[in-house]
Design an enzyme around this catalytic site. Sequence first.
Site, short mmCIF file in Angstrom:
data_model
loop_
_atom_site.label_atom_id
_atom_site.label_comp_id
_atom_site.label_asym_id
_atom_site.label_seq_id
_atom_site.Cartn_x
_atom_site.Cartn_y
_atom_site.Cartn_z
N TYR A 145 77.56 62.82 60.08
CA TYR A 145 76.64 62.88 58.95
C TYR A 145 75.96 61.54 58.83
O TYR A 145 76.63 60.50 58.88
CB TYR A 145 77.41 63.21 57.66
CG TYR A 145 76.54 63.25 56.41
CD1 TYR A 145 75.64 64.30 56.21
CD2 TYR A 145 76.65 62.25 55.44
CE1 TYR A 145 74.85 64.34 55.06
CE2 TYR A 145 75.87 62.30 54.29
CZ TYR A 145 74.97 63.34 54.10
OH TYR A 145 74.19 63.38 52.97
N ASP A 239 76.00 53.94 63.03
CA ASP A 239 75.95 54.21 61.59
C ASP A 239 77.30 53.79 61.00
O ASP A 239 78.29 54.53 61.07
CB ASP A 239 75.66 55.69 61.34
CG ASP A 239 75.57 56.00 59.85
OD1 ASP A 239 75.79 55.08 59.03
OD2 ASP A 239 75.29 57.16 59.50
N LYS A 267 77.59 51.99 51.22
CA LYS A 267 78.91 52.08 50.59
C LYS A 267 79.52 50.71 50.25
O LYS A 267 79.12 50.11 49.26
CB LYS A 267 79.81 52.97 51.44
CG LYS A 267 79.19 54.38 51.50
CD LYS A 267 80.01 55.50 52.02
CE LYS A 267 79.25 56.81 51.78
NZ LYS A 267 79.05 57.67 52.93
C1 LIG Z 1 77.65 58.36 53.16
C2 LIG Z 1 77.03 58.24 54.50
C3 LIG Z 1 75.64 58.18 54.69
C4 LIG Z 1 74.68 58.38 53.55
O1 LIG Z 1 74.77 57.42 52.58
P1 LIG Z 1 74.21 57.77 51.10
O2 LIG Z 1 74.34 56.47 50.37
O3 LIG Z 1 75.06 58.88 50.58
O4 LIG Z 1 72.79 58.19 51.25
C5 LIG Z 1 75.15 57.93 55.96
N1 LIG Z 1 75.98 57.79 57.00
C6 LIG Z 1 77.32 57.86 56.88
C7 LIG Z 1 78.19 57.65 58.06
C8 LIG Z 1 77.87 58.12 55.62
O5 LIG Z 1 79.21 58.25 55.51
#
Ligand SMILES: *Cc1c(COP(=O)(O)O)cnc(C)c1O
Length: 428
Positions: A145, A239, A267
């Site tokens: 994701y 990511d 995060k």
């Molecule tokens: C949470 C997450 C996102 C998206 O971040 P948001 O702040 O929710 O838009 C993208 N990549 C990874 C790996 C994530 O866990």
Amino acid sequence: MLNMERSKELFTMAREIIPGGVNSPVRAFKAVGMDPLFIKKAKGSRVCDVDDNSFIDYVCSWGPLIMGHAHPQVVAAICRAAELGTSYGAPCKGEVELAQMICEAIPSIEKVRMVSSGTEATMSAIRLARAYTGRNAIIKFAGCYHGHADSFLIKAGSGLLTAGVPNSPGVPAALAQQTRVANYNDIDSVARIFDQSSDVAAVIVEPVAGNMGLVLPEPGFLKALREITEQYGALLIFDEVISGFRFCYGGYQNITGITPDLTTLGKIIGGGLPVGAYGGKQEIMDLIAPEGNVYQAGTLSGNPLAMAAGIASLKLLQTDNFYHELEATAANLTNGLKKILADHHLKYSLNHIGSVFCLFFTSEQVADYISVLSCDTVKYADFFRSLLKEGIYFPPSQFELCFVSSAHQTEDIQNTLLAVDKVLDKIS
Ligand SMILES: *Cc1c(COP(=O)(O)O)cnc(C)c1O
């Protein structure tokens, strides 16, 4: 039984005026067959709902709260910043300070741009990769994701996997075709795509996959991705929105020694406020406006409150032994879980690294999207509801991570293990 009277009232009202009653899908608790709890306050390892039920929290806002809720130093930093104004729409010192901290912690990041969410970071990173390479396609992995930008809603993890609808309607077919899906831990599936296409701008990957439960990279997988992207002139994007500052003071890339071209963060670096960032090689980053012409902007980007929360958090993460102690706490829990599973003769899979883990209700080794799909989600839902009654708040989906924070105490871990033991007795 849990008293959920006030939560139910709020949810009824919310559903009238907010789609599904929530502002992010997994929060609705649909996959676990109950209505969501509305949270009133949170402190340390605990969240408290509007009916005054208190829970030991393993969601931790889905990753940002590595020090638990409302850490006094983070809260103080936010308050101090707020006194000085909540947003300027002009540069501020905090942006420079946080950027410096990030560049120092993650050597592959020579320049960094702050945004307001992980989605913005990944969305901007692939735009940049496309501009830099002059190519259109991207490769992502099934079950990973990367936020909710159009290009990523193909075989996506997290809420899409939870809902059983991995491809979102509303993404133009012409764009969806530019996203090629490979299988995690399967370098041949990546090689096949490169063989067939000379138009791949980038491979984007979660170096530790945390949105289909927890899937660890097999030895050599990330290195092979580095080699194949170099061979074909495509960029490698890590990511690290979850993994950044989760396993060490830096990215997971610091541990593996692999250098991606671009990295996305979010995060933890926002300390619980809305933040994302993307960065990498200077030569690539300098294409971004106003240095270059690749457009990307944000009214609240580099927000002073968010910068203050991020800086305060990263400073706390620099404390000696922070990660060592956090991971020891998590190991107490995962070792205890393993023992309970063995005592109950249950063949469930427990994946674990550092301070995150996932208990999969399947006897298969979970190493990719296919094995993740073998989980018994009905049993997980039962497990979730039973644990909640015992005052333990696990993620309301089989396909999300459990996060341990430095606020979790030995007593929390013991209480959690007692509850799991009792609950598994009943449901298995
Ligand atoms: C949470 C997450 C996102 C998206 O971040 P948001 O702040 O929710 O838009 C993208 N990549 C990874 C790996 C994530 O866990």
